[in-house]
Design an enzyme around this catalytic site. Structure first.
Site, short mmCIF file in Angstrom:
data_model
loop_
_atom_site.label_atom_id
_atom_site.label_comp_id
_atom_site.label_asym_id
_atom_site.label_seq_id
_atom_site.Cartn_x
_atom_site.Cartn_y
_atom_site.Cartn_z
N GLU A 276 44.89 -30.05 34.68
CA GLU A 276 45.75 -30.59 35.75
C GLU A 276 45.15 -30.12 37.08
O GLU A 276 44.68 -30.92 37.86
CB GLU A 276 47.19 -30.06 35.57
CG GLU A 276 48.15 -30.50 36.68
CD GLU A 276 49.56 -29.90 36.52
OE1 GLU A 276 49.76 -29.01 35.67
OE2 GLU A 276 50.46 -30.35 37.28
N ASP B 8 56.78 -36.47 34.62
CA ASP B 8 56.62 -35.01 34.77
C ASP B 8 57.92 -34.34 35.23
O ASP B 8 58.68 -33.86 34.38
CB ASP B 8 55.46 -34.69 35.71
CG ASP B 8 54.82 -33.33 35.46
OD1 ASP B 8 55.18 -32.67 34.47
OD2 ASP B 8 53.95 -32.91 36.25
N1 ADE Z 1 56.21 -27.26 34.52
C1 ADE Z 1 56.86 -28.31 35.01
N2 ADE Z 1 56.00 -29.19 35.51
C2 ADE Z 1 54.76 -28.70 35.33
C3 ADE Z 1 53.47 -29.16 35.62
N3 ADE Z 1 53.23 -30.32 36.21
N4 ADE Z 1 52.42 -28.36 35.31
C4 ADE Z 1 52.63 -27.19 34.72
N5 ADE Z 1 53.83 -26.71 34.43
C5 ADE Z 1 54.90 -27.47 34.72
ZN ZN Z 2 54.12 -31.26 33.08
#
Ligand code: ADE
Ligand code: ZN
EC number: 3.5.4.2
Length: 332
Positions: free
Chosen positions: A197, A275
């Protein structure tokens, strides 16, 4: 295009239930449970949702979750998300929850899971929406604490289909959780993990090779490695991409700079998800709309993304086929 997006039945595979806590519910629960929150009104909350990276979001997201105390609070939280599913034509959803965010505050694992489960049962009864629950380990905590959480989950094994890994990615690589994922697999849980990410693609390799996951959450950094891209394509490994999240957390500068069209054109198995929709300006349809308005996505791309979401879900092959038929019917 927007009409097609709204019309298509969809599956959502990457949704943190705590991330669907809308400010209005946050205020109502804060008042009811007498929890102090650092905002004077809804506008103040919205102004605070101005993130510069994942950690600046997580700090606010964990503080927001403090208002969730009783089983009914978790029911209301989940039910409000289900109503958004109805609006956006989500007919199957696989939701994440973060047990440690709640058990650390003295809220029992059972309280959390029972409230969520009750709302999901009502969603099936009232709207025919199917669902699964995935519990995530917080990667900023230790593997030992993840083991304790796995123990707490065992009595609810029938209600939890899989385990995942979320929270602060940088500095907390998948390798840190190798043993607990091995144990979760032995217990029969499906495995997923947030990887690539914010952190580089080496985290994706670790998630694949050391955790043995069957879906990658985010994974957008894979584009930096030709070898990894080829592997993900060959294995048709699902990536649960979350465009609004990536823009709000500055993974990409803007929607036009998002790499989702490139990932899709390469032949990867990409899905679209919301998300933490209460924090990232919109639910799943808004994610589809934002990318389709800013990138050269075709109607066929939208249909592929939606079909990928069912194919990559944890439902039976028979139900997958039923849902894929519904997509075809909606396409017309
Ligand atoms: N917890 C909630 N959203 C998240 C994300 N996008 N990345 C990591 N942890 C998370
Ligand atoms: Zn997430």
């Amino acid at each position: 295009m927007i009409d097609l997006i709204k019309r298509l039945p969809k599956a959502e595979l990457h949704l943190h239930i705590e991330g669907s806590l809308e400010p209005e519910l946050m205020f109502r629960l804060a008042k009811k449970n007498q929890i102090e929150i650092p905002y004077k009104d809804i506008e103040d909350v919205r102004n605070a949702y101005n993130f510069t990276n994942l950690q600046t979001f997580l700090d606010i997201y964990y503080a927001g979750a403090d208002v969730l105390i009783t089983q009914d609070d978790f029911y209301d939280l989940t039910w409000e998300y289900i109503l958004k599913c109805v609006e956006d034509n989500v007919i199957h959803t696989e939701i994440f929850f973060d047990p440690q965010t709640h058990t650390a505050r003295g809220v029992a694992f059972e309280t959390v899971i029972t409230g969520i489960k009750r709302a999901l049962a009502d969603a099936k009864a009232q709207y025919g929406i199917t669902s699964c629950i995935i519990m995530c380990f917080l990667r900023h905590l230790s593997q030992e604490e993840a083991f304790e959480t796995l123990e707490q989950a065992l009595p609810f094994k029938d209600d939890i289909i899989g385990v995942g890994l979320d929270s602060s990615e940088l500095g907390n690589p998948p390798s840190k959780f190798k043993d607990v994922f091995k144990k979760a697999k032995e217990e029969g849980f499906k495995l997923v993990a947030h990887a690539g990410e914010e952190a580089d693609f080496s985290y994706i390799y670790e998630a694949l090779d050391l955790l043995d996951i069957s879906r990658i959450d985010h994974g957008v950094q894979s584009i930096k490695s030709d070898e990894l891209m080829q592997r993900l394509k060959d294995e048709q490994m699902p990536l649960t991409v979350c465009p609004n999240s990536n823009i709000e957390l500055r993974v990409f500068d803007n929607y036009k700079a998002h790499n989702i069209k490139e990932l899709l054109d390469y032949g990867l198995n990409i899905t679209i998800n919301s998300d933490d929709p209460a924090y990232f300006k919109g639910y799943i349809n808004q994610n589809f709309i934002n990318i389709s308005e800013n990138l050269p996505l075709t109607e066929d791309d939208i249909i592929t993304l939606v079909k990928n979401s069912f194919r990559s879900s944890f439902i039976s092959d028979e139900l997958k086929q039923q849902y894929l038929d519904r997509v075809d019917q909606a396409v017309g």
